[in-house]
Design a protein around this motif. Sequence first.
Motif, PDB file in Angstrom:
ATOM      1  N   ASP A 159       0.834  -1.185   0.000  1.00  0.00           N
ATOM      2  CA  ASP A 159       0.000   0.000   0.000  1.00  0.00           C
ATOM      3  C   ASP A 159       0.881   1.253   0.000  1.00  0.00           C
ATOM      4  OD1 ASP A 159      -1.902   1.954   0.291  1.00  0.00           O
ATOM      5  OD2 ASP A 159      -2.773   1.158   2.132  1.00  0.00           O
ATOM      6  N   THR A 160       0.786   2.047  -1.062  1.00  0.00           N
ATOM      7  CA  THR A 160       1.615   3.246  -1.197  1.00  0.00           C
ATOM      8  C   THR A 160       1.428   4.206  -0.033  1.00  0.00           C
ATOM      9  OG1 THR A 160       1.582   3.086  -3.604  1.00  0.00           O
ATOM     10  CG2 THR A 160       2.107   5.239  -2.676  1.00  0.00           C
ATOM     11  N   GLU A 161       0.206   4.332   0.461  1.00  0.00           N
ATOM     12  CA  GLU A 161      -0.091   5.296   1.521  1.00  0.00           C
ATOM     13  C   GLU A 161       0.644   4.996   2.830  1.00  0.00           C
ATOM     14  OE1 GLU A 161      -4.282   5.559   1.956  1.00  0.00           O
ATOM     15  OE2 GLU A 161      -4.588   6.546   0.013  1.00  0.00           O
ATOM     16  N   LYS A 162       1.138   3.773   2.979  1.00  0.00           N
ATOM     17  CA  LYS A 162       1.906   3.435   4.183  1.00  0.00           C
ATOM     18  C   LYS A 162       3.302   4.057   4.160  1.00  0.00           C
ATOM     19  CE  LYS A 162      -0.302  -1.000   5.267  1.00  0.00           C
ATOM     20  NZ  LYS A 162      -0.082  -2.463   5.472  1.00  0.00           N
ATOM     21  N   PHE A 163       3.748   4.451   2.963  1.00  0.00           N
ATOM     22  CA  PHE A 163       5.124   4.906   2.816  1.00  0.00           C
ATOM     23  C   PHE A 163       5.263   6.363   2.388  1.00  0.00           C
ATOM     24  CE2 PHE A 163       4.931   0.344   2.070  1.00  0.00           C
ATOM     25  CZ  PHE A 163       5.881  -0.120   2.956  1.00  0.00           C
ATOM     26  N   ILE A 164       4.205   6.955   1.854  1.00  0.00           N
ATOM     27  CA  ILE A 164       4.284   8.350   1.416  1.00  0.00           C
ATOM     28  C   ILE A 164       2.875   8.910   1.240  1.00  0.00           C
ATOM     29  CG2 ILE A 164       4.364   7.748  -1.030  1.00  0.00           C
ATOM     30  CD1 ILE A 164       6.204  10.153  -1.477  1.00  0.00           C
ATOM     31  N   LYS A 165       2.725  10.170   1.596  1.00  0.00           N
ATOM     32  CA  LYS A 165       1.485  10.882   1.297  1.00  0.00           C
ATOM     33  C   LYS A 165       1.690  11.573  -0.043  1.00  0.00           C
ATOM     34  CE  LYS A 165      -1.800  14.343   2.973  1.00  0.00           C
ATOM     35  NZ  LYS A 165      -2.104  15.356   4.025  1.00  0.00           N
ATOM     36  N   LEU A 166       1.120  10.993  -1.082  1.00  0.00           N
ATOM     37  CA  LEU A 166       1.354  11.505  -2.425  1.00  0.00           C
ATOM     38  C   LEU A 166       0.765  12.904  -2.601  1.00  0.00           C
ATOM     39  CD1 LEU A 166       0.650   8.341  -4.608  1.00  0.00           C
ATOM     40  CD2 LEU A 166       2.868   9.327  -4.026  1.00  0.00           C
ATOM     41  N   ALA A 235      14.304   6.321   8.070  1.00  0.00           N
ATOM     42  CA  ALA A 235      14.603   4.900   8.251  1.00  0.00           C
ATOM     43  C   ALA A 235      13.913   4.315   9.476  1.00  0.00           C
ATOM     44  CB  ALA A 235      16.111   4.699   8.350  1.00  0.00           C
ATOM     45  N   ASP A 236      13.731   5.121  10.519  1.00  0.00           N
ATOM     46  CA  ASP A 236      13.097   4.621  11.744  1.00  0.00           C
ATOM     47  C   ASP A 236      11.614   4.328  11.527  1.00  0.00           C
ATOM     48  OD1 ASP A 236      15.464   4.818  13.201  1.00  0.00           O
ATOM     49  OD2 ASP A 236      15.079   6.917  13.726  1.00  0.00           O
ATOM     50  N   LYS A 237      10.962   5.149  10.704  1.00  0.00           N
ATOM     51  CA  LYS A 237       9.531   4.968  10.447  1.00  0.00           C
ATOM     52  C   LYS A 237       9.265   4.205   9.150  1.00  0.00           C
ATOM     53  CE  LYS A 237       8.176   9.222  12.850  1.00  0.00           C
ATOM     54  NZ  LYS A 237       7.459  10.529  12.727  1.00  0.00           N
ATOM     55  N   THR A 238      10.317   3.942   8.391  1.00  0.00           N
ATOM     56  CA  THR A 238      10.208   3.253   7.099  1.00  0.00           C
ATOM     57  C   THR A 238       9.189   3.956   6.196  1.00  0.00           C
ATOM     58  OG1 THR A 238      10.600   1.199   8.343  1.00  0.00           O
ATOM     59  CG2 THR A 238      10.093   0.963   6.021  1.00  0.00           C
ATOM     60  N   LYS A 239       9.414   5.230   5.943  1.00  0.00           N
ATOM     61  CA  LYS A 239       8.514   6.004   5.086  1.00  0.00           C
ATOM     62  C   LYS A 239       9.180   7.308   4.658  1.00  0.00           C
ATOM     63  CE  LYS A 239       4.997   8.038   7.034  1.00  0.00           C
ATOM     64  NZ  LYS A 239       3.789   8.318   7.827  1.00  0.00           N
ATOM     65  N   TYR A 240       8.613   7.922   3.601  1.00  0.00           N
ATOM     66  CA  TYR A 240       9.068   9.230   3.157  1.00  0.00           C
ATOM     67  C   TYR A 240       8.354  10.316   3.941  1.00  0.00           C
ATOM     68  CZ  TYR A 240      11.260   7.355  -1.105  1.00  0.00           C
ATOM     69  OH  TYR A 240      12.056   6.692  -2.003  1.00  0.00           O
ATOM     70  N   GLU A 241       9.091  11.387   4.254  1.00  0.00           N
ATOM     71  CA  GLU A 241       8.506  12.541   4.920  1.00  0.00           C
ATOM     72  C   GLU A 241       8.824  13.790   4.129  1.00  0.00           C
ATOM     73  OE1 GLU A 241      10.042  12.436   8.910  1.00  0.00           O
ATOM     74  OE2 GLU A 241       8.449  11.070   9.604  1.00  0.00           O
ATOM     75  N   LEU A 242       7.825  14.645   3.972  1.00  0.00           N
ATOM     76  CA  LEU A 242       7.980  15.877   3.185  1.00  0.00           C
ATOM     77  C   LEU A 242       8.772  16.902   3.990  1.00  0.00           C
ATOM     78  CD1 LEU A 242       7.213  17.587   0.686  1.00  0.00           C
ATOM     79  CD2 LEU A 242       5.124  18.258   1.922  1.00  0.00           C
ATOM     80  N   LEU A 243       9.808  17.458   3.346  1.00  0.00           N
ATOM     81  CA  LEU A 243      10.593  18.513   3.981  1.00  0.00           C
ATOM     82  C   LEU A 243       9.938  19.861   3.708  1.00  0.00           C
ATOM     83  CD1 LEU A 243      14.245  17.412   3.060  1.00  0.00           C
ATOM     84  CD2 LEU A 243      12.944  16.884   5.121  1.00  0.00           C
ATOM     85  N   LYS A 244      10.038  20.760   4.663  1.00  0.00           N
ATOM     86  CA  LYS A 244       9.451  22.082   4.487  1.00  0.00           C
ATOM     87  C   LYS A 244      10.272  22.883   3.495  1.00  0.00           C
ATOM     88  CE  LYS A 244       7.374  22.398   9.098  1.00  0.00           C
ATOM     89  NZ  LYS A 244       7.303  23.168  10.372  1.00  0.00           N
ATOM     90  N   ASN A 245       9.579  23.609   2.622  1.00  0.00           N
ATOM     91  CA  ASN A 245      10.271  24.432   1.626  1.00  0.00           C
ATOM     92  C   ASN A 245      10.877  25.665   2.307  1.00  0.00           C
ATOM     93  OD1 ASN A 245       9.721  22.919  -0.763  1.00  0.00           O
ATOM     94  ND2 ASN A 245       7.590  23.555  -0.591  1.00  0.00           N
TER      95      ASN A 245
END
Length: 245
Positions: A159-166, A235-245
Amino acid sequence: MKSYFLIVILVAIFNVPFVSAQTNEMLKPSLAVNETIPETVVISDLAELFLFSDVVTPLLGETEKQDMYDYYKNNMDAVATNRLGGKSQLLEFSDDYMKLQVSESHLVEVRSYLDNRKVEFQDTVIVAPYHVNVVLSTVKVPAADTEIAFYDVLKQKMDTEKFIKLPKVEDFFKFKSKKQLKELMSYIEFPLIQYEFTSDGGLVAKTTIADYMSEEQFKKVEQYIIPKLVYQWNADKTKYELLKN
């Protein structure tokens, strides 16, 4: 019973993800979306994912992929004829990253990340070196659009949503009101988004609407566009996180 304790000891000491048909029923990781473990479990690395599955591309047979892989490892041009009669080329390949030019308009990138999720083995919890394989399949016709997918070590799509909020295309715009956003979106016929890996293991997303819009249309939205969104792999959460611009 002796073989069971031997397996547990080997895994615990050497951190090896050992799986056999005999122990398959005892190993219950939450890997696939449907959380179903196939009868035969194969622990795969990036090479296995490429060589022995159609995850990366169904347009190359096993023989062609093996030839390309061997050519690349021997510093030769890793080119093969695909099933459509065109030429495909393996551009980069390492333990955790690969890039494949499937055709002139189709590029596939794969990055492999360590999966730190725990696996329950009866009463013992084992942290094994499993991997999450992220596949970026980008097609340019002529504007680029990318499909992003996540696969586990069993080559099962997750499930993509487990790893990134598109992001949605509106996330690439600066606006002051819903009315203004609605007006901006009225110029967007195709909400295309391209993804690319960064050299530090992150991910960059950008909209490619400029590549198909007329110059007159694009000028109406250009000043409001956010050039890119940058994601970092946690790596700890095994997911992508959006960086603030």
